[in-house]
Design a protein around this motif. Structure first.
Motif, PDB file in Angstrom:
ATOM      1  N   SER A  13     -12.299 -64.102  15.854  1.00  0.00           N
ATOM      2  CA  SER A  13     -12.402 -63.159  14.758  1.00  0.00           C
ATOM      3  C   SER A  13     -12.161 -63.911  13.456  1.00  0.00           C
ATOM      4  O   SER A  13     -11.680 -65.046  13.456  1.00  0.00           O
ATOM      5  CB  SER A  13     -11.382 -62.034  14.923  1.00  0.00           C
ATOM      6  N   ILE A  15     -11.863 -63.283   8.768  1.00  0.00           N
ATOM      7  CA  ILE A  15     -11.996 -62.490   7.545  1.00  0.00           C
ATOM      8  C   ILE A  15     -12.516 -63.408   6.445  1.00  0.00           C
ATOM      9  O   ILE A  15     -12.343 -64.626   6.494  1.00  0.00           O
ATOM     10  CB  ILE A  15     -10.678 -61.823   7.100  1.00  0.00           C
ATOM     11  N   ALA A  30     -13.367 -57.697   5.698  1.00  0.00           N
ATOM     12  CA  ALA A  30     -13.351 -57.597   7.161  1.00  0.00           C
ATOM     13  C   ALA A  30     -14.693 -58.024   7.734  1.00  0.00           C
ATOM     14  O   ALA A  30     -15.747 -57.740   7.165  1.00  0.00           O
ATOM     15  CB  ALA A  30     -13.034 -56.160   7.579  1.00  0.00           C
ATOM     16  N   PRO A  32     -15.811 -57.232  11.220  1.00  0.00           N
ATOM     17  CA  PRO A  32     -15.548 -56.640  12.538  1.00  0.00           C
ATOM     18  C   PRO A  32     -16.598 -56.958  13.598  1.00  0.00           C
ATOM     19  O   PRO A  32     -16.331 -56.839  14.780  1.00  0.00           O
ATOM     20  CB  PRO A  32     -15.509 -55.139  12.242  1.00  0.00           C
ATOM     21  N   PHE A 113      -8.213 -60.579  14.012  1.00  0.00           N
ATOM     22  CA  PHE A 113      -8.635 -59.835  12.833  1.00  0.00           C
ATOM     23  C   PHE A 113      -9.458 -58.592  13.160  1.00  0.00           C
ATOM     24  O   PHE A 113      -9.704 -57.770  12.278  1.00  0.00           O
ATOM     25  CB  PHE A 113      -9.409 -60.744  11.867  1.00  0.00           C
ATOM     26  N   ARG A 114      -9.844 -58.423  14.403  1.00  0.00           N
ATOM     27  CA  ARG A 114     -10.539 -57.194  14.781  1.00  0.00           C
ATOM     28  C   ARG A 114      -9.585 -56.001  14.827  1.00  0.00           C
ATOM     29  O   ARG A 114     -10.017 -54.859  14.941  1.00  0.00           O
ATOM     30  CB  ARG A 114     -11.242 -57.383  16.132  1.00  0.00           C
ATOM     31  N   ILE A 116      -7.586 -55.167  12.319  1.00  0.00           N
ATOM     32  CA  ILE A 116      -7.326 -54.683  10.963  1.00  0.00           C
ATOM     33  C   ILE A 116      -8.665 -54.328  10.309  1.00  0.00           C
ATOM     34  O   ILE A 116      -9.641 -55.055  10.459  1.00  0.00           O
ATOM     35  CB  ILE A 116      -6.530 -55.719  10.125  1.00  0.00           C
ATOM     36  N   ASP A 117      -8.678 -53.198   9.600  1.00  0.00           N
ATOM     37  CA  ASP A 117      -9.909 -52.763   8.945  1.00  0.00           C
ATOM     38  C   ASP A 117      -9.882 -53.141   7.464  1.00  0.00           C
ATOM     39  O   ASP A 117      -8.913 -53.728   6.970  1.00  0.00           O
ATOM     40  CB  ASP A 117     -10.127 -51.264   9.140  1.00  0.00           C
ATOM     41  N   GLN A 118     -10.946 -52.765   6.758  1.00  0.00           N
ATOM     42  CA  GLN A 118     -11.046 -53.115   5.338  1.00  0.00           C
ATOM     43  C   GLN A 118      -9.912 -52.495   4.528  1.00  0.00           C
ATOM     44  O   GLN A 118      -9.383 -53.125   3.621  1.00  0.00           O
ATOM     45  CB  GLN A 118     -12.406 -52.699   4.768  1.00  0.00           C
ATOM     46  N   LEU A 121      -6.913 -54.690   4.885  1.00  0.00           N
ATOM     47  CA  LEU A 121      -7.088 -55.934   4.121  1.00  0.00           C
ATOM     48  C   LEU A 121      -6.926 -55.674   2.620  1.00  0.00           C
ATOM     49  O   LEU A 121      -6.329 -56.493   1.913  1.00  0.00           O
ATOM     50  CB  LEU A 121      -8.452 -56.546   4.416  1.00  0.00           C
TER      51      LEU A 121
END
Length: 151
Positions: A13, A15, A30, A32, A113-114, A116-118, A121
């Motif tokens: 993953s 960002i 993000a 995703p 990082f998958r 956490i969403d935008q 972030l």
């Protein structure tokens, strides 16, 4: 601007990080659905268009394959992309420093990082942008950016 990818656990993953050089203002994006060139360029374009056009002068990036379709970004934003020399992280020193600060939130090698969403972030970017910095005379990146945007 300086940009890079921060890679997550087992390389699975990532960002996008963007940092404005003069103000140290951070934007995070993000990824995703992977970190291929189309995904990275889409996120970069969305982040760059959050800023006024006069603040999109150039973007410095490393030699990663994620920027293979960088002309699409330049056409969409009017912001040319310049590539640093291989193995020369000091040519993007502000971004390297920011990536180090991000490791306080996302420990190297252990964060996916998958998860956490935008919105998440954006919250972390807000924390970094409202944190006083010695290099800015104890002003915050948000304060310095506001000075650039204000008429």
């Amino acid at each position: 601007w300086e940009g890079d990818l921060v890679i997550g656990k087992a390389g699975g993953s990532a960002i996008v990080t963007l940092v404005e050089r003069a103000t140290r203002y951070v934007m995070l994006g993000a990824l995703p659905h992977g970190r291929d060139s189309e995904a990275v360029i889409g996120v970069l374009t969305a982040l760059a268009t959050r800023m006024p056009a006069h603040l999109r002068r150039s973007l410095a990036w490393d030699q990663g394959v994620e920027m293979a379709t960088h002309p699409v970004f330049t056409v969409a934003t009017g912001c040319p992309v310049y590539f640093c020399d291989p193995h020369s992280p000091w040519q993007r020193g502000t971004n390297e420093n920011t990536n180090g600060l991000l490791r306080q939130y996302f420990p190297k090698g252990s964060y996916d990082f998958r998860t956490i969403d935008q919105t998440g972030l954006d919250e972390i970017a807000h924390e970094l942008n409202t944190r006083p910095r010695q290099t800015l005379g104890w002003a915050t990146p948000a304060q310095r950016l506001a000075e650039l945007i204000a008429p």
